[in-house]
Design a protein around this motif. Structure first.
Motif, PDB file in Angstrom:
ATOM      1  N   ALA A 135      34.567  45.376  34.161  1.00 29.82           N
ATOM      2  CA  ALA A 135      35.376  44.860  33.852  1.00 29.82           C
ATOM      3  C   ALA A 135      34.937  43.305  32.588  1.00 29.82           C
ATOM      4  O   ALA A 135      36.253  42.886  32.152  1.00 29.82           O
ATOM      5  CB  ALA A 135      36.058  43.891  35.212  1.00 29.82           C
ATOM      6  N   GLY A 136      33.718  43.393  32.610  1.00 32.47           N
ATOM      7  CA  GLY A 136      33.737  41.874  32.207  1.00 32.47           C
ATOM      8  C   GLY A 136      33.492  41.274  32.598  1.00 32.47           C
ATOM      9  O   GLY A 136      32.829  39.490  32.021  1.00 32.47           O
ATOM     10  N   ALA A 137      33.996  40.769  33.304  1.00 30.97           N
ATOM     11  CA  ALA A 137      34.029  39.465  34.428  1.00 30.97           C
ATOM     12  C   ALA A 137      34.652  39.460  35.987  1.00 30.97           C
ATOM     13  O   ALA A 137      35.106  40.669  36.647  1.00 30.97           O
ATOM     14  CB  ALA A 137      35.304  38.667  34.127  1.00 30.97           C
ATOM     15  N   PHE A 138      33.698  38.937  36.683  1.00 25.39           N
ATOM     16  CA  PHE A 138      34.438  38.966  37.630  1.00 25.39           C
ATOM     17  C   PHE A 138      35.267  37.547  38.639  1.00 25.39           C
ATOM     18  O   PHE A 138      34.663  36.707  39.218  1.00 25.39           O
ATOM     19  CB  PHE A 138      32.584  38.358  38.906  1.00 25.39           C
ATOM     20  CG  PHE A 138      31.673  39.420  39.380  1.00 25.39           C
ATOM     21  CD1 PHE A 138      31.512  40.386  40.016  1.00 25.39           C
ATOM     22  CD2 PHE A 138      30.574  38.888  38.884  1.00 25.39           C
ATOM     23  CE1 PHE A 138      31.276  41.535  39.679  1.00 25.39           C
ATOM     24  CE2 PHE A 138      29.519  39.224  38.943  1.00 25.39           C
ATOM     25  CZ  PHE A 138      29.229  41.107  39.171  1.00 25.39           C
ATOM     26  N   THR A 139      36.153  38.602  37.674  1.00 21.12           N
ATOM     27  CA  THR A 139      37.934  37.609  38.218  1.00 21.12           C
ATOM     28  C   THR A 139      38.795  39.224  38.417  1.00 21.12           C
ATOM     29  O   THR A 139      38.615  39.592  38.966  1.00 21.12           O
ATOM     30  CB  THR A 139      38.307  37.318  36.509  1.00 21.12           C
ATOM     31  OG1 THR A 139      38.651  38.065  35.891  1.00 21.12           O
ATOM     32  CG2 THR A 139      36.865  35.397  36.181  1.00 21.12           C
ATOM     33  N   TYR A 140      39.734  38.296  39.022  1.00 22.19           N
ATOM     34  CA  TYR A 140      41.303  38.472  39.795  1.00 22.19           C
ATOM     35  C   TYR A 140      41.603  39.860  38.827  1.00 22.19           C
ATOM     36  O   TYR A 140      42.082  41.001  38.552  1.00 22.19           O
ATOM     37  CB  TYR A 140      42.093  37.689  40.072  1.00 22.19           C
ATOM     38  CG  TYR A 140      43.160  38.479  41.064  1.00 22.19           C
ATOM     39  CD1 TYR A 140      43.660  38.672  42.055  1.00 22.19           C
ATOM     40  CD2 TYR A 140      44.115  38.332  40.047  1.00 22.19           C
ATOM     41  CE1 TYR A 140      45.174  39.187  42.122  1.00 22.19           C
ATOM     42  CE2 TYR A 140      45.327  38.388  40.610  1.00 22.19           C
ATOM     43  CZ  TYR A 140      45.593  39.242  41.809  1.00 22.19           C
ATOM     44  OH  TYR A 140      46.919  40.142  42.095  1.00 22.19           O
ATOM     45  N   GLU A 141      41.871  38.683  37.349  1.00 21.94           N
ATOM     46  CA  GLU A 141      42.907  38.995  36.284  1.00 21.94           C
ATOM     47  C   GLU A 141      42.331  40.299  35.587  1.00 21.94           C
ATOM     48  O   GLU A 141      42.683  41.663  35.345  1.00 21.94           O
ATOM     49  CB  GLU A 141      42.520  37.802  35.452  1.00 21.94           C
ATOM     50  CG  GLU A 141      43.784  37.357  35.435  1.00 21.94           C
ATOM     51  CD  GLU A 141      42.986  36.376  36.052  1.00 21.94           C
ATOM     52  OE1 GLU A 141      43.475  35.007  36.086  1.00 21.94           O
ATOM     53  OE2 GLU A 141      42.037  36.338  36.357  1.00 21.94           O
ATOM     54  N   ALA A 142      40.880  40.419  35.367  1.00 25.34           N
ATOM     55  CA  ALA A 142      39.338  41.332  35.251  1.00 25.34           C
ATOM     56  C   ALA A 142      39.776  42.727  35.704  1.00 25.34           C
ATOM     57  O   ALA A 142      39.451  43.806  35.358  1.00 25.34           O
ATOM     58  CB  ALA A 142      37.584  41.118  35.125  1.00 25.34           C
ATOM     59  N   GLY A 143      39.898  42.457  37.746  1.00 25.91           N
ATOM     60  CA  GLY A 143      40.315  43.395  38.234  1.00 25.91           C
ATOM     61  C   GLY A 143      41.411  44.681  38.675  1.00 25.91           C
ATOM     62  O   GLY A 143      41.427  45.504  37.935  1.00 25.91           O
ATOM     63  N   PHE A 144      42.375  44.020  38.174  1.00 25.60           N
ATOM     64  CA  PHE A 144      43.636  44.034  37.331  1.00 25.60           C
ATOM     65  C   PHE A 144      43.628  45.011  36.787  1.00 25.60           C
ATOM     66  O   PHE A 144      43.832  46.095  36.325  1.00 25.60           O
ATOM     67  CB  PHE A 144      44.602  43.074  37.058  1.00 25.60           C
ATOM     68  CG  PHE A 144      45.948  43.491  37.518  1.00 25.60           C
ATOM     69  CD1 PHE A 144      47.623  43.256  38.521  1.00 25.60           C
ATOM     70  CD2 PHE A 144      46.807  44.109  36.007  1.00 25.60           C
ATOM     71  CE1 PHE A 144      48.273  44.033  38.676  1.00 25.60           C
ATOM     72  CE2 PHE A 144      47.471  44.042  35.851  1.00 25.60           C
ATOM     73  CZ  PHE A 144      49.108  44.244  37.568  1.00 25.60           C
ATOM     74  N   ASP A 145      43.067  44.216  35.322  1.00 24.42           N
ATOM     75  CA  ASP A 145      43.406  45.798  33.956  1.00 24.42           C
ATOM     76  C   ASP A 145      42.717  46.659  34.505  1.00 24.42           C
ATOM     77  O   ASP A 145      42.823  47.864  33.171  1.00 24.42           O
ATOM     78  CB  ASP A 145      42.448  44.435  32.833  1.00 24.42           C
ATOM     79  CG  ASP A 145      43.903  43.144  32.651  1.00 24.42           C
ATOM     80  OD1 ASP A 145      44.572  43.239  32.791  1.00 24.42           O
ATOM     81  OD2 ASP A 145      43.402  42.474  31.892  1.00 24.42           O
ATOM     82  N   ALA A 146      40.929  46.362  34.371  1.00 26.21           N
ATOM     83  CA  ALA A 146      40.076  47.479  34.945  1.00 26.21           C
ATOM     84  C   ALA A 146      40.947  48.562  35.734  1.00 26.21           C
ATOM     85  O   ALA A 146      40.795  49.984  35.359  1.00 26.21           O
ATOM     86  CB  ALA A 146      38.958  47.379  35.501  1.00 26.21           C
ATOM     87  N   ALA A 147      41.710  48.823  36.780  1.00 25.05           N
ATOM     88  CA  ALA A 147      41.802  48.750  37.745  1.00 25.05           C
ATOM     89  C   ALA A 147      43.354  49.486  37.301  1.00 25.05           C
ATOM     90  O   ALA A 147      43.387  51.057  37.048  1.00 25.05           O
ATOM     91  CB  ALA A 147      42.736  48.362  39.283  1.00 25.05           C
ATOM     92  N   LEU A 148      44.467  49.109  36.374  1.00 25.79           N
ATOM     93  CA  LEU A 148      44.902  49.641  35.507  1.00 25.79           C
ATOM     94  C   LEU A 148      44.246  50.413  34.798  1.00 25.79           C
ATOM     95  O   LEU A 148      45.611  51.915  33.739  1.00 25.79           O
ATOM     96  CB  LEU A 148      45.874  48.298  34.733  1.00 25.79           C
ATOM     97  CG  LEU A 148      47.536  48.627  34.692  1.00 25.79           C
ATOM     98  CD1 LEU A 148      48.143  49.391  35.915  1.00 25.79           C
ATOM     99  CD2 LEU A 148      47.759  47.670  33.818  1.00 25.79           C
TER     100      LEU A 148
END
Length: 363
Positions: free
Chosen positions: A236-249
């Motif tokens: 994900a590249g970062a411990f953030t909500y947005e990073a988790g969203f993009d990685a899951a997508l």
């Protein structure tokens, strides 16, 4: 015209008011000092009435003990760390210490920004923060949500300032480290996902250079290997909500999408849940099981109901307090690594029926 502030009451003023020597008044503010209890009570009562407070900096110059504990932090995007920082500061305050917090913050280009607001590399921001901190001669430095370079750690060693890493393991740096047993916890979480029927689990990581990330990834891979499954990963590249969203997508819209996601932190998992449920219309846990790590308060919200691994924060803080007591006594222990077991907290994101919390012990 604004009124001038009232002059600050000094210890000499207080002594004059009481008709006592400065030395007698000073002893009243030191626990265990040789002074009659009636005299101590008289001094403290008059001090309260006049609004006098002892000057901690002046006292530190005399005793050569500042009672300052420096805390270095850079990543507060992960909600686990503000909670950990708050509880750390409360623990230090109860121990009679003063906390001095120094931070670096991310600039517009992902660089760290120093105290003057000038963009610079992470090492430059780290060095500036550390110089400021060491100039106040702290009793020790606690590293939280960041990792000092070997040069910065050497600066602490040269200054005679003991280092404590909390929830980080610095590797080659000689320092005390108190961490959750990340690998054992991650293996237990992965085993839980497999026990719930997952056969295509995937790991979403945050910062590759973080020791927490490396250990949780290792635990995930070990549990997959023991089950004879090929592990899948998405950085994900970062411990953030947005990073988790993009990685899951990215994972869920690719070929052979996973049926379970183990995220390296809760905030990553919450982003993954959002992507699965509201962007892709997946049912959780029927179509996809999601687990995180940390057990931040939001994880227990009914809208998230996230299975996670609870970090032993209270036990970690108590271990840090024992270490600090040895430092303040003038005998810091030799550097060592302390791993404390976390607790598996099953919730609705992986299982439809409630299950009991389970301690995760070192393998």
């Amino acid at each position: 015209m604004p009124s001038r502030p009232a002059p600050r009451i000094t210890i000499k003023d207080l002594a004059r008011e009481l008709g006592m020597s400065v030395a007698t008044v000073a002893r009243a503010f030191h626990a265990g000092a040789a002074i009659a209890e009636t005299t101590r009570a008289q001094v403290l009562s008059r001090a309260a009435a006049l609004g006098y407070q002892p000057n901690a900096l002046a006292r530190g110059m005399i005793t050569r003990r500042t009672r300052i504990v420096g805390v270095v932090v850079s990543d507060l995007h992960n909600p686990f760390y503000p909670e950990a920082l708050s509880r750390l500061c409360a623990t230090l305050q109860q121990a009679g210490c003063n906390t001095m917090l120094v931070t670096g913050r991310e600039g517009p280009a992902g660089l760290m920004t120093g105290h003057e607001g000038v963009a610079e590399g992470p090492a430059g921001a780290e060095a500036a923060a550390l110089r400021l901190l060491l100039s106040y001669q702290p009793e020790c430095v606690v590293i939280l949500a960041t990792t000092l370079s070997s040069d910065a750690a050497a600066a602490c060693e040269a200054a005679g300032t003991p280092l404590l890493y909390l929830n980080r393991f610095p590797g080659e740096v000689r320092a005390e480290s108190i961490v959750c047993d990340n690998e054992a916890g991650a293996a237990a979480l992965t085993a839980h996902l497999l026990a719930q029927g997952a056969r295509r689990p995937a790991f979403i990581g945050g910062l590759a250079e973080a020791s927490t990330q490396a250990e949780r990834r290792a635990g995930f891979r070990r549990a997959c290997a023991e089950a004879g499954l090929a592990p899948r990963e998405q950085p994900a590249g970062a411990f953030t909500y947005e990073a988790g969203f993009d990685a899951a997508l990215a994972l869920l819209t690719g070929p052979e999408p996973p049926d379970a996601l183990f995220c390296a932190s809760d905030i990553l998992a919450l982003g993954a849940l959002e992507a699965a449920r509201h962007r892709l219309g997946l049912r959780v846990p029927q179509d996809l099981k999601v687990a995180g790590f940390d057990d931040i308060p939001m994880s227990a919200w009914p809208s998230h109901d996230l299975t996670t691994l609870r970090q032993p924060l209270e036990a970690m803080l108590q271990a840090a307090l024992r270490w600090l007591g040895q430092v303040l006594d003038g005998a810091p222990p030799p550097p060592r690594l302390t791993r404390l077991p976390g607790t598996l907290v099953p919730r609705g994101s992986t299982a439809s029926s409630p299950q009991k919390d389970t301690p995760c012990h070192t393998h």
